[in-house]
Design a protein around this motif. Structure first.
Motif, mmCIF file in Angstrom:
data_model
loop_
_atom_site.group_PDB
_atom_site.id
_atom_site.type_symbol
_atom_site.label_atom_id
_atom_site.label_comp_id
_atom_site.label_asym_id
_atom_site.label_seq_id
_atom_site.Cartn_x
_atom_site.Cartn_y
_atom_site.Cartn_z
ATOM 1 N N ASP A 68 0.879 -0.976 0.016
ATOM 2 C CA ASP A 68 0.057 0.008 0.014
ATOM 3 C C ASP A 68 0.961 1.314 0.066
ATOM 4 O OD1 ASP A 68 -2.473 -1.319 0.073
ATOM 5 O OD2 ASP A 68 -2.462 -1.558 2.241
ATOM 6 N N ASP A 73 -0.776 4.109 -8.310
ATOM 7 C CA ASP A 73 -1.732 5.185 -8.634
ATOM 8 C C ASP A 73 -0.963 6.105 -9.592
ATOM 9 O OD1 ASP A 73 -4.173 3.829 -7.991
ATOM 10 O OD2 ASP A 73 -4.190 4.721 -6.223
ATOM 11 N N PHE A 93 -7.367 -4.099 -9.877
ATOM 12 C CA PHE A 93 -8.232 -5.387 -9.490
ATOM 13 C C PHE A 93 -8.655 -5.189 -7.828
ATOM 14 C CE2 PHE A 93 -6.121 -6.719 -13.346
ATOM 15 C CZ PHE A 93 -7.555 -7.460 -13.892
ATOM 16 N N LYS A 94 -9.783 -5.352 -7.557
ATOM 17 C CA LYS A 94 -10.158 -5.171 -6.281
ATOM 18 C C LYS A 94 -10.769 -6.545 -5.592
ATOM 19 C CE LYS A 94 -10.603 -0.831 -6.893
ATOM 20 N NZ LYS A 94 -9.623 0.299 -6.145
ATOM 21 N N VAL A 95 -11.204 -6.764 -4.557
ATOM 22 C CA VAL A 95 -11.762 -7.960 -3.738
ATOM 23 C C VAL A 95 -12.557 -8.507 -4.928
ATOM 24 C CG1 VAL A 95 -13.053 -9.052 -1.916
ATOM 25 C CG2 VAL A 95 -11.530 -7.119 -1.354
ATOM 26 N N PRO A 96 -12.567 -9.653 -5.200
ATOM 27 C CA PRO A 96 -13.216 -10.417 -6.184
ATOM 28 C C PRO A 96 -14.805 -10.090 -5.953
ATOM 29 C CG PRO A 96 -11.531 -11.843 -5.718
ATOM 30 C CD PRO A 96 -11.511 -10.871 -4.723
ATOM 31 N N ARG A 108 -11.068 -13.535 -14.295
ATOM 32 C CA ARG A 108 -11.332 -12.008 -14.623
ATOM 33 C C ARG A 108 -10.184 -11.517 -15.194
ATOM 34 N NH1 ARG A 108 -10.912 -8.739 -8.612
ATOM 35 N NH2 ARG A 108 -9.207 -9.877 -8.015
ATOM 36 N N ASN A 123 -3.378 -2.215 -12.240
ATOM 37 C CA ASN A 123 -3.260 -1.856 -10.848
ATOM 38 C C ASN A 123 -3.633 -2.851 -10.134
ATOM 39 O OD1 ASN A 123 -3.245 -0.543 -8.623
ATOM 40 N ND2 ASN A 123 -4.083 1.542 -9.530
ATOM 41 N N ARG A 124 -2.516 -3.636 -9.521
ATOM 42 C CA ARG A 124 -2.936 -5.111 -8.974
ATOM 43 C C ARG A 124 -3.213 -6.000 -10.048
ATOM 44 N NH1 ARG A 124 -3.124 -4.301 -3.206
ATOM 45 N NH2 ARG A 124 -3.705 -2.332 -2.644
ATOM 46 N N GLU A 128 -2.348 -10.849 -6.547
ATOM 47 C CA GLU A 128 -3.091 -10.548 -5.386
ATOM 48 C C GLU A 128 -3.329 -12.224 -5.036
ATOM 49 O OE1 GLU A 128 -3.725 -7.879 -3.400
ATOM 50 O OE2 GLU A 128 -2.304 -6.901 -4.875
ATOM 51 N N ASP A 129 -3.449 -12.967 -5.588
ATOM 52 C CA ASP A 129 -3.943 -14.586 -5.411
ATOM 53 C C ASP A 129 -3.183 -15.321 -4.620
ATOM 54 O OD1 ASP A 129 -7.120 -14.628 -6.257
ATOM 55 O OD2 ASP A 129 -6.163 -13.587 -7.952
ATOM 56 N N VAL A 132 -2.007 -11.225 -0.917
ATOM 57 C CA VAL A 132 -3.340 -11.022 0.192
ATOM 58 C C VAL A 132 -3.804 -12.173 0.583
ATOM 59 C CG1 VAL A 132 -5.005 -10.345 -1.527
ATOM 60 C CG2 VAL A 132 -5.450 -9.613 0.814
ATOM 61 N N VAL A 133 -4.110 -13.125 -0.481
ATOM 62 C CA VAL A 133 -4.919 -14.330 -0.300
ATOM 63 C C VAL A 133 -3.889 -15.256 0.562
ATOM 64 C CG1 VAL A 133 -5.539 -16.487 -1.551
ATOM 65 C CG2 VAL A 133 -6.272 -14.353 -2.279
ATOM 66 N N LEU A 138 -6.850 -16.912 2.784
ATOM 67 C CA LEU A 138 -8.357 -16.862 2.228
ATOM 68 C C LEU A 138 -8.827 -18.181 1.629
ATOM 69 C CD1 LEU A 138 -8.444 -13.199 0.964
ATOM 70 C CD2 LEU A 138 -8.972 -14.015 3.217
HETATM 71 P P1 ADP Z 1 -6.057 0.253 -3.987
HETATM 72 O O1 ADP Z 1 -5.580 -0.817 -4.963
HETATM 73 O O2 ADP Z 1 -6.011 1.690 -4.316
HETATM 74 O O3 ADP Z 1 -5.367 0.131 -2.626
HETATM 75 P P2 ADP Z 1 -8.457 -0.455 -2.600
HETATM 76 O O4 ADP Z 1 -8.148 0.201 -1.445
HETATM 77 O O5 ADP Z 1 -9.879 -0.742 -3.081
HETATM 78 O O6 ADP Z 1 -7.728 -0.171 -3.835
HETATM 79 O O7 ADP Z 1 -7.810 -1.987 -2.432
HETATM 80 C C1 ADP Z 1 -8.258 -3.240 -3.246
HETATM 81 C C2 ADP Z 1 -8.080 -4.219 -2.415
HETATM 82 O O8 ADP Z 1 -8.503 -5.690 -3.063
HETATM 83 C C3 ADP Z 1 -6.618 -4.646 -1.739
HETATM 84 O O9 ADP Z 1 -6.951 -4.565 -0.415
HETATM 85 C C4 ADP Z 1 -6.294 -5.888 -2.503
HETATM 86 O O10 ADP Z 1 -5.747 -6.810 -1.501
HETATM 87 C C5 ADP Z 1 -7.824 -6.754 -2.655
HETATM 88 N N1 ADP Z 1 -7.639 -7.744 -3.494
HETATM 89 C C6 ADP Z 1 -7.500 -7.634 -5.047
HETATM 90 N N2 ADP Z 1 -7.453 -8.547 -5.366
HETATM 91 C C7 ADP Z 1 -7.865 -9.735 -4.675
HETATM 92 C C8 ADP Z 1 -7.999 -10.937 -4.668
HETATM 93 N N3 ADP Z 1 -8.045 -11.495 -5.784
HETATM 94 N N4 ADP Z 1 -8.412 -11.487 -3.321
HETATM 95 C C9 ADP Z 1 -8.778 -10.773 -2.437
HETATM 96 N N5 ADP Z 1 -8.504 -9.397 -2.363
HETATM 97 C C10 ADP Z 1 -8.158 -8.854 -3.474
#
Ligand code: ADP
Length: 269
Positions: A68, A73, A93-96, A108, A123-124, A128-129, A132-133, A138
């Motif tokens: 982070d 960005d 890519f955000k939380v799916p 996706r 951007n991500r 992430e899989d 963060v996973v 997860l």
């Molecule tokens: P930014 O990329 O600007 O930090 P957000 O604050 O919306 O945007 O964060 C996106 C969140 O989505 C992050 O915490 C990231 O770890 C999470 N994320 C992305 N892909 C996955 C995924 N496949 N599984 C779980 N979380 C994910």
């Protein structure tokens, strides 16, 4: 030495992030030559993108990953400012979503891969899989640990089908992250960029370092290597990323296609 060569992660090496200096500037100093070079890269990118689009035989996919506040960005904003929006697309890519989560993890991602002639910026990403996973468990270890090979196979498929992939890890120090997060807390115009979750994630810094080290060690391949970009200094991060994009596009060497008819016989009436 070309910056790409300098910052590329050698395939099949065990990488320790501690060995990479996030303050490195490859001998450049702020302003002057570095600034001029960034400007030159941005205008060079414009020309190369035009040719990539005209040729329409290859695509470029740029993947941005990092902790982070590492500057994903900011990199999109600065470095891509010279690109024609018609020929490029940024996907964050955000939380799916529920639908995305009901498919395999690359579903996706594959849909967002740029078509030939286009530049795609992630951007991500699918990483992430295994980041963060993995850090938050997860899915079971048996599931995420199989993904490194699956990712390598997926990227190989894209590479062999005309999609050149550039993967940038924006490397900042824990101290630099603290300063950037504090700035976000103090500046009301930037409060929206921070959430309690970001501060909580910081507590997992060491777990993320470990997860990134595995990614960079296992998924830097000769066809699709990772680049570790020293990113404590934003100006250098922008310079290095733009330079490697230009070096890569130059190597792809897209060409304006020749006319398939006799131009001399055409008249505009
Ligand atoms: P930014 O990329 O600007 O930090 P957000 O604050 O919306 O945007 O964060 C996106 C969140 O989505 C992050 O915490 C990231 O770890 C999470 N994320 C992305 N892909 C996955 C995924 N496949 N599984 C779980 N979380 C994910």
């Amino acid at each position: 030495m070309k910056l790409g060569k300098r910052f590329m992660v050698k395939p099949h090496t065990r990488l320790r992030l501690g060995e990479f200096d996030p303050d490195d500037t490859a001998g450049f100093e702020k302003g002057g030559e570095a600034h001029a070079r960034l400007e030159k890269n941005i205008s060079r990118m414009e020309d190369l993108q035009y040719r990539l689009y005209a040729e329409s035989r290859h695509a470029l996919l740029i993947i941005l990953q990092g902790m982070d506040a590492s500057g994903k960005d900011g990199t999109v904003r600065h470095v891509m400012s010279g690109l024609n929006p018609q020929g490029c697309r940024v996907t964050s890519f955000k939380v799916p979503s529920a639908e995305e989560a009901s498919h395999d993890f690359l579903w996706r991602i594959h849909q967002a891969v740029p078509a030939h002639g286009q530049i795609g910026i992630f951007n991500r990403s699918h990483y992430e899989d295994v980041l963060v996973v993995r850090v938050h468990q997860l899915v079971p270890k048996s599931v995420w640990s199989a993904r490194y090979d699956q990712i390598n196979a997926f990227e190989k498929l894209l590479d062999e089908n005309g999609v050149t992939i550039l993967k940038f890890f924006l490397h900042i120090s824990k101290e630099e992250q603290k300063e950037r997060l504090e700035e976000r807390l103090q500046d009301s115009a930037r409060n929206w960029k921070i959430s309690p979750a970001d501060l909580k994630e910081r507590e997992h810094w060491d777990d993320y370092v470990k997860a990134y080290e595995t990614v960079l060690s296992r998924c830097s391949t000769s066809a699709v290597p990772w680049y570790v970009i020293p990113s404590n200094k934003k100006w250098f991060r922008n310079l290095a990323v733009s330079q490697i994009i230009v070096e890569t596009l130059e190597q792809m060497n897209p060409k304006i296609p020749k006319a398939t008819f006799d131009i001399s016989k055409l008249r505009v009436r």
